[in-house]
Design a protein around this motif. Structure first.
Motif, short mmCIF file in Angstrom:
data_model
loop_
_atom_site.label_atom_id
_atom_site.label_comp_id
_atom_site.label_asym_id
_atom_site.label_seq_id
_atom_site.Cartn_x
_atom_site.Cartn_y
_atom_site.Cartn_z
N PRO A 253 25.43 73.87 -3.66
CA PRO A 253 25.03 72.48 -3.88
C PRO A 253 23.75 72.13 -3.13
N ILE A 254 23.11 71.05 -3.58
CA ILE A 254 21.93 70.52 -2.90
C ILE A 254 22.27 69.11 -2.43
N GLY A 255 22.00 68.82 -1.16
CA GLY A 255 22.23 67.49 -0.62
C GLY A 255 20.99 66.98 0.07
N ILE A 256 20.57 65.77 -0.28
CA ILE A 256 19.41 65.17 0.38
C ILE A 256 19.75 63.75 0.82
N THR A 257 19.03 63.28 1.82
CA THR A 257 19.18 61.91 2.29
C THR A 257 17.80 61.32 2.53
N GLY A 258 17.71 60.01 2.42
CA GLY A 258 16.42 59.37 2.65
C GLY A 258 16.60 57.88 2.90
N TYR A 259 15.72 57.36 3.75
CA TYR A 259 15.67 55.91 3.98
C TYR A 259 14.54 55.34 3.14
N THR A 260 14.79 54.22 2.45
CA THR A 260 13.74 53.49 1.76
C THR A 260 14.06 52.00 1.79
N PRO A 261 13.03 51.16 1.72
CA PRO A 261 13.29 49.78 1.32
C PRO A 261 13.66 49.78 -0.17
N CYS A 262 14.43 48.81 -0.58
CA CYS A 262 14.84 48.70 -1.98
C CYS A 262 14.47 47.31 -2.49
N PHE A 263 14.08 47.23 -3.75
CA PHE A 263 13.59 45.98 -4.32
C PHE A 263 14.36 45.65 -5.59
N LEU A 280 19.75 40.09 -1.24
CA LEU A 280 18.32 40.01 -0.96
C LEU A 280 17.51 40.65 -2.10
N HIS A 281 16.23 40.29 -2.13
CA HIS A 281 15.31 40.93 -3.08
C HIS A 281 14.69 42.19 -2.48
N GLN A 282 14.58 42.23 -1.15
CA GLN A 282 14.11 43.43 -0.45
C GLN A 282 15.09 43.72 0.68
N PHE A 283 15.57 44.96 0.73
CA PHE A 283 16.48 45.35 1.79
C PHE A 283 16.34 46.84 2.06
N ASP A 284 16.85 47.26 3.22
CA ASP A 284 16.76 48.67 3.61
C ASP A 284 18.08 49.38 3.30
N LYS A 285 17.95 50.65 2.93
CA LYS A 285 19.16 51.43 2.60
C LYS A 285 18.89 52.89 2.87
N VAL A 286 19.91 53.58 3.37
CA VAL A 286 19.88 55.03 3.52
C VAL A 286 20.82 55.60 2.47
N LEU A 388 24.03 53.92 4.82
CA LEU A 388 24.62 52.79 4.10
C LEU A 388 23.53 51.77 3.76
N ALA A 389 23.90 50.75 2.96
CA ALA A 389 23.01 49.61 2.74
C ALA A 389 23.07 48.71 3.97
N LEU A 390 21.91 48.35 4.51
CA LEU A 390 21.90 47.72 5.83
C LEU A 390 22.26 46.24 5.89
N PRO A 391 21.83 45.39 4.94
CA PRO A 391 22.00 43.95 5.17
C PRO A 391 23.43 43.52 5.45
N ARG A 392 24.38 43.97 4.62
CA ARG A 392 25.76 43.50 4.80
C ARG A 392 26.46 44.23 5.94
#
Length: 423
Positions: A253-263, A280-286, A388-392
């Motif tokens: 298997p291939i597993g990747i992770t990344g942090y990005t802002p999401c819109f 939110l309209h913009q939030f951070d998520k890993v 995880l998704a950060l805001p909540r």
């Protein structure tokens, strides 16, 4: 998207499965089968003409060599007619393929047998719950009031700079946000996921590849001058790394992770339930993504669920896991588990993660295949989850960890923040 042979060979299964989504798919499925029959008929005609044309071309060569120029010239006229016919048929074939694909793009994935029946999120099935809901002191506040009291998130300033749904994190609020991102990434990489830094905009092909287009086009921010889309999740650029890729079975298997802002435009979202960090309209998520062998993808899905459980257990947040019903299931998913954290001050559950198996649905669009042990090319399975998704998560921490003296920082985060209390 669904594979045409699968639809053709499992017509009743597809119709029954899509009925779980409250979709009457009979007309669509029949149309796919009819269009595919027309496509195959045109392809057969085209193949026959091309075979005849090749045969005549060889015959012409032999006639010229033997000096039968007149007979060769007569056959040349015939090849001209065949070329014209093949062009007409090729155009018809391309049009039929386009028509078929446009219909396939509108058909969602067939739900797994484990997906419960239901119409809305109220019909989702709770499958797990962990953690005690804390009893807060009298006068405890919701997170948006805590953010203002301790000056850690400024919603008005974000509204001034951009608009509603674009908060500004300040001081210890910004540091706590950064701590969560680093902690999530460290947990994911320790579990074997390779970290990537990904683009925050994608092209149209990438949006189609993972199924956000055309289904979620109205929810995505579109940079029209360049025809690029701001990402709604790292799933889009992360999974498209493997678009048009043929892997070896040993690569899986291939597993990747990344942090990005999401819109996300979140059009039509109004009311008290979207206050503060709730939507939110913009939030951070890993994000975590997996490319799996079809025989092992559901075992991998369970592993992803267990991984997110571990993170929430270390954060000591009360949470539950829901198996989404057919009516609440995402367009591309075959099976999804939602994680929700309990917001004590709001007295409600807040979604913080979705962990999904898309089976071959995305891989078919992406042309993501691997060469199996028999030497044949086979579509891989794709999976993804918020981790995880950060805001909540942040809202849950602020509300559940509040005391009369300030907001305590979860112990597991203190080495990242450098402080143990927000006061």
């Amino acid at each position: 998207m669904l594979q045409v042979p699968f639809i053709r060979e499992n017509k009743e299964q597809v119709i029954k499965g899509l009925a779980k989504r409250n979709i009457d798919a009979v007309i669509m499925v029949d149309a796919v089968i009819a269009l595919d029959e027309e496509r195959r008929s045109i392809q057969t005609q085209l193949d026959n003409i091309l075979a005849e044309s090749n045969s005549i071309s060889k015959e012409i060569g032999l006639l010229y060599k033997s000096g039968n120029v007149e007979q060769a010239n007569a056959l040349k006229a015939k090849t001209g007619e065949l070329k014209e016919s093949s062009k007409t048929l090729n155009d018809a074939l391309n049009n039929k393929v386009t028509e078929l694909n446009e219909l396939l793009y509108k058909i969602p994935n067939v739900p797994n047998n484990l997906v419960p029946d239901g119409n809305t999120d109220e019909d989702n099935e709770e499958v797990y719950r962990e953690g005690d809901i804390p009893k807060l002191f009298e006068g405890a506040l919701p997170h948006w009031e805590l953010a203002k009291k301790y000056d850690i998130i400024d919603f008005e300033l974000g509204n001034k700079i951009t608009g509603a749904g674009f908060p500004v994190y300040k001081g210890k609020g910004a540091r706590l946000q950064r701590a969560l991102i680093a902690y999530f990434l460290d947990k994911n990489t320790a579990a074997g996921y390779t970290e990537y830094q990904l683009p925050h905009l994608v092209n149209e092909v990438s949006g189609f590849g993972t199924g956000q287009l055309p289904d979620k086009e109205g929810q995505m921010y579109h940079v029209t001058a360049d025809n690029l889309y701001l990402i709604p999740t790292a799933e889009v650029p992360g999974t498209n790394i493997f678009r048009d890729t043929l892997l070896n079975e040993s690569d899986l298997p291939i597993g990747i992770t990344g942090y990005t802002p999401c819109f996300r435009r979140e059009a039509g979202s109004y009311g008290a339930h979207v206050r503060g960090l709730n939507r939110l309209h913009q939030f951070d998520k890993v994000e975590i993504l997996r490319i799996e062998h079809p025989s092992k993808s559901y075992q991998a899905l369970d592993g992803m669920v267990d991984h997110v459980k571990t993170i929430l257990k270390e954060l000591k947040l009360p949470y539950r896991i829901l198996r989404l019903c057919g009516g609440d299931l995402g367009f591309t998913s075959a099976l999804t588990y939602d994680f929700e954290v309990f917001s004590t001050a709001q007295d409600k559950w807040l979604e913080i993660s979705s962990v999904s198996n898309f089976e071959t649905f995305q891989a078919n669009r992406l042309k993501l295949r691997f060469k199996n042990s028999n030497g044949k090319n086979e579509l891989a399975h794709t999976l993804n989850g918020s981790s995880l998704a950060l805001p909540r998560v942040l809202a849950g921490i602020l509300e559940n960890y509040q005391t009369k003296d300030g907001i305590l920082v979860p112990e597991v985060l203190q080495s990242y923040t450098g402080f143990s209390i927000i006061n």
